[in-house]
Design a protein around this motif. Structure first.
Motif, PDB file in Angstrom:
ATOM      1  N   GLY A   1      -1.022  17.891  -5.461  1.00 18.09           N
ATOM      2  CA  GLY A   1      -1.711  16.935  -4.732  1.00 18.09           C
ATOM      3  C   GLY A   1      -0.636  16.097  -4.128  1.00 18.09           C
ATOM      4  N   ASP A   2      -1.185  14.704  -4.393  1.00 17.06           N
ATOM      5  CA  ASP A   2      -0.020  13.796  -3.616  1.00 17.06           C
ATOM      6  C   ASP A   2       1.268  13.756  -4.283  1.00 17.06           C
ATOM      7  N   ARG A   3       1.311  14.289  -5.332  1.00 15.82           N
ATOM      8  CA  ARG A   3       2.822  14.169  -5.919  1.00 15.82           C
ATOM      9  C   ARG A   3       3.485  15.552  -5.731  1.00 15.82           C
ATOM     10  N   ALA A   4       3.018  16.373  -4.852  1.00  9.68           N
ATOM     11  CA  ALA A   4       3.705  17.323  -4.445  1.00  9.68           C
ATOM     12  C   ALA A   4       4.937  17.048  -3.754  1.00  9.68           C
ATOM     13  N   PRO A   5       5.326  16.006  -3.140  1.00  5.72           N
ATOM     14  CA  PRO A   5       6.723  15.602  -2.372  1.00  5.72           C
ATOM     15  C   PRO A   5       7.790  15.578  -3.451  1.00  5.72           C
ATOM     16  N   LEU A   6       7.163  15.257  -4.614  1.00  2.00           N
ATOM     17  CA  LEU A   6       8.418  15.103  -5.822  1.00  2.00           C
ATOM     18  C   LEU A   6       8.937  16.537  -5.969  1.00  2.00           C
TER      19      LEU A   6
ATOM     20  N   ARG B   1      18.674  19.659 -15.235  1.00  2.00           N
ATOM     21  CA  ARG B   1      18.109  18.428 -14.651  1.00  2.00           C
ATOM     22  C   ARG B   1      16.639  18.795 -14.805  1.00  2.00           C
ATOM     23  N   VAL B   2      15.798  17.747 -15.622  1.00  2.00           N
ATOM     24  CA  VAL B   2      14.593  17.893 -16.071  1.00  2.00           C
ATOM     25  C   VAL B   2      13.860  16.830 -15.156  1.00  2.00           C
ATOM     26  N   TYR B   3      12.813  16.968 -14.457  1.00  6.39           N
ATOM     27  CA  TYR B   3      12.087  16.070 -13.658  1.00  6.39           C
ATOM     28  C   TYR B   3      10.610  15.902 -14.223  1.00  6.39           C
ATOM     29  N   GLY B   4      10.155  14.801 -14.517  1.00 10.47           N
ATOM     30  CA  GLY B   4       8.745  14.739 -14.941  1.00 10.47           C
ATOM     31  C   GLY B   4       7.758  14.324 -13.795  1.00 10.47           C
ATOM     32  N   ILE B   5       6.830  15.432 -13.247  1.00  5.87           N
ATOM     33  CA  ILE B   5       6.093  14.824 -11.979  1.00  5.87           C
ATOM     34  C   ILE B   5       4.709  14.639 -12.582  1.00  5.87           C
TER      35      ILE B   5
ATOM     36  N   GLU C   1       0.914  -1.299   0.119  1.00  7.61           N
ATOM     37  CA  GLU C   1       0.013  -0.139   0.244  1.00  7.61           C
ATOM     38  C   GLU C   1       0.862   1.271   0.085  1.00  7.61           C
ATOM     39  N   ALA C   2       2.011   0.852   0.445  1.00  3.48           N
ATOM     40  CA  ALA C   2       2.704   2.290   0.574  1.00  3.48           C
ATOM     41  C   ALA C   2       4.079   2.593  -0.639  1.00  3.48           C
ATOM     42  N   VAL C   3       3.716   2.111  -1.835  1.00  2.07           N
ATOM     43  CA  VAL C   3       4.742   2.085  -3.041  1.00  2.07           C
ATOM     44  C   VAL C   3       5.334   3.485  -3.190  1.00  2.07           C
ATOM     45  N   ASP C   4       6.728   3.823  -2.970  1.00  5.38           N
ATOM     46  CA  ASP C   4       6.856   5.369  -3.359  1.00  5.38           C
ATOM     47  C   ASP C   4       6.596   6.028  -4.352  1.00  5.38           C
ATOM     48  N   LEU C   5       6.374   7.320  -4.500  1.00  7.93           N
ATOM     49  CA  LEU C   5       6.464   8.085  -5.636  1.00  7.93           C
ATOM     50  C   LEU C   5       7.511   8.161  -6.188  1.00  7.93           C
ATOM     51  N   GLU C   6       7.528   8.184  -7.558  1.00  6.17           N
ATOM     52  CA  GLU C   6       8.621   8.246  -8.320  1.00  6.17           C
ATOM     53  C   GLU C   6       8.586   9.263  -9.636  1.00  6.17           C
ATOM     54  N   PHE C   7       9.555  10.047  -9.922  1.00  2.00           N
ATOM     55  CA  PHE C   7       9.416  10.876 -11.061  1.00  2.00           C
ATOM     56  C   PHE C   7       9.115  10.209 -12.575  1.00  2.00           C
ATOM     57  N   ARG C   8       8.297  10.632 -13.163  1.00  2.71           N
ATOM     58  CA  ARG C   8       7.943   9.735 -14.381  1.00  2.71           C
ATOM     59  C   ARG C   8       9.016   9.737 -15.277  1.00  2.71           C
ATOM     60  N   CYS C   9      10.108  10.809 -15.377  1.00  2.91           N
ATOM     61  CA  CYS C   9      11.314  10.879 -15.889  1.00  2.91           C
ATOM     62  C   CYS C   9      12.178  11.711 -15.228  1.00  2.91           C
ATOM     63  N   VAL C  10      13.315  11.465 -15.587  1.00  2.00           N
ATOM     64  CA  VAL C  10      14.425  12.476 -14.877  1.00  2.00           C
ATOM     65  C   VAL C  10      15.609  12.417 -15.976  1.00  2.00           C
ATOM     66  N   THR C  11      16.183  13.499 -16.626  1.00  4.94           N
ATOM     67  CA  THR C  11      17.056  13.513 -17.858  1.00  4.94           C
ATOM     68  C   THR C  11      17.796  14.881 -17.425  1.00  4.94           C
ATOM     69  N   ASP C  12      19.090  14.927 -17.983  1.00  2.00           N
ATOM     70  CA  ASP C  12      19.755  15.875 -18.120  1.00  2.00           C
ATOM     71  C   ASP C  12      20.137  16.509 -19.528  1.00  2.00           C
TER      72      ASP C  12
ATOM     73  N   SER D   1       3.345  18.922 -16.122  1.00  2.00           N
ATOM     74  CA  SER D   1       3.768  18.846 -14.595  1.00  2.00           C
ATOM     75  C   SER D   1       5.115  18.336 -14.409  1.00  2.00           C
ATOM     76  N   ALA D   2       5.953  19.379 -14.302  1.00  2.00           N
ATOM     77  CA  ALA D   2       7.492  19.141 -14.369  1.00  2.00           C
ATOM     78  C   ALA D   2       8.199  20.128 -13.503  1.00  2.00           C
ATOM     79  N   ALA D   3       9.480  19.819 -13.075  1.00  2.08           N
ATOM     80  CA  ALA D   3      10.431  20.616 -12.479  1.00  2.08           C
ATOM     81  C   ALA D   3      11.876  20.650 -13.174  1.00  2.08           C
ATOM     82  N   LEU D   4      12.458  21.922 -13.288  1.00  5.81           N
ATOM     83  CA  LEU D   4      13.695  21.978 -13.774  1.00  5.81           C
ATOM     84  C   LEU D   4      14.423  22.804 -12.979  1.00  5.81           C
ATOM     85  N   ARG D   5      15.683  21.936 -12.702  1.00  6.82           N
ATOM     86  CA  ARG D   5      16.870  22.481 -12.068  1.00  6.82           C
ATOM     87  C   ARG D   5      17.853  23.305 -12.847  1.00  6.82           C
TER      88      ARG D   5
END
Length: 300
Positions: free
Chosen positions: A124-129, A296-300, A70-81, A147-151
């Motif tokens: 929502g529940d993907r905010a921790p990413l 670094r690009v994170y797919g959320i 029941e507690a499978v961790d959230l994972e980014f859809r993708c992570v790329t540089d 929905s993405a994050a860019l460093r």
């Protein structure tokens, strides 16, 4: 089959991935033991990462034992540089997103403790990413399509969170713009280039013969240390002279290199970062330039 039905298979696969990453980091930490003193900080960060991974592995193993599907961790859809043309392409795609008034959310999250409420509500529940990606520029639209994050290589000057009809992605955060001075400095190596819209138009660099380690003790070792410090000081002073000339001819200066040496030239730069590029000054500069201007690009 039983593990898959109970949801344990994915957790076991994740444990194997984390253990492999842990082994890699442990090997890296051992190798950096032999490097010169400037690598100490990197080694400490690797060891801290190993410790966090060990804690994570223990937590996942505990879940497997409890049959916790029941507690499978959230994972980014993708992570790329992304760098160069690839970075430009990704930015172009995101800038092409158009919404109605206040349909596009952009926020700069400087650290994991500074997540804006609007971002939490949107993701929502993907905010921790988004917290895990920090420091990052987070983008999301009100239809849930993006929905993405860019460093970025250069962070915005301050945190912000705003709604508009398009995402706010300033070129200067992600790509070399205008007339830029970019330099690499180490205790024995220096190179600085002048760039126009990302293309280098001038370069200057040099290598200084700096004495290596000393195995003897006593007065001999002290004398050796003073001579070595003097060589490094002269090297830095020569680099400062070149940097001062470059600074007067560019819009901004970015310097990367050894942490201890950067502290001696920080006043001549608008931004600094640690880099481990080595070798011939011009080749090392090319490597450092490419590594620095990577997003670094994170797919959320």
């Amino acid at each position: 089959m039983l593990d898959r039905l109970l949801g344990r298979a994915s957790l076991k696969e994740r444990i194997e991935e984390l253990e492999e990453e842990k082994r890699h980091l442990e090997r890296r930490a051992e190798a950096e033991e032999e490097r010169r003193s400037e690598a100490v900080a990197d080694r400490q960060r690797a060891e801290e990462r190993v410790n966090r991974l060990e804690d994570r592995i223990e937590e996942l193993e505990d879940r497997v034992e409890r049959g916790g599907a029941e507690a499978v961790d959230l994972e980014f859809r993708c992570v790329t540089d992304a760098s160069g043309e690839r970075a430009a392409e990704i930015l172009s795609r995101l800038r092409g997103v158009e919404t109605g008034p206040e349909g596009a959310l952009t926020a700069f999250v400087p650290d994991e403790n500074a997540l804006p409420e609007a971002v939490s509500e949107m993701l929502g529940d993907r905010a921790p990413l988004a917290r895990r990606a920090a420091p990052a520029v987070v983008v999301a639209d009100d239809a849930g399509l993006v929905s993405a994050a860019l460093r970025p290589p250069l962070s915005p000057d301050e945190a912000f969170c705003e709604w508009d009809e398009a995402f706010r992605l300033e070129e200067a955060w992600f790509r070399p713009t205008g007339r830029l001075g970019f330099g690499l400095i180490r205790a024995d190596t220096f190179a600085v280039g002048t760039y126009e819209a990302g293309e280098r138009v001038d370069v200057e660099g040099f290598h200084t013969d700096v004495m290596e380690g000393h195995s003897k003790g006593g007065f001999s070792q002290g004398r050796f240390a003073r001579r070595r410090e003097g060589q490094i000081h002269d090297h830095i002073e020569e680099a400062r002279e070149v940097l001062a000339e470059v600074r007067a001819d560019v819009d901004r200066v970015v310097l990367v290199g050894e942490r201890s040496v950067l502290s001696e030239v920080r006043d001549l730069a608008d931004a600094t970062d640690v880099a481990d590029a080595t070798g011939d000054p011009e080749a090392a500069l090319n490597d450092a330039f490419r590594d620095f201007w990577t997003t670094r690009v994170y797919g959320i």
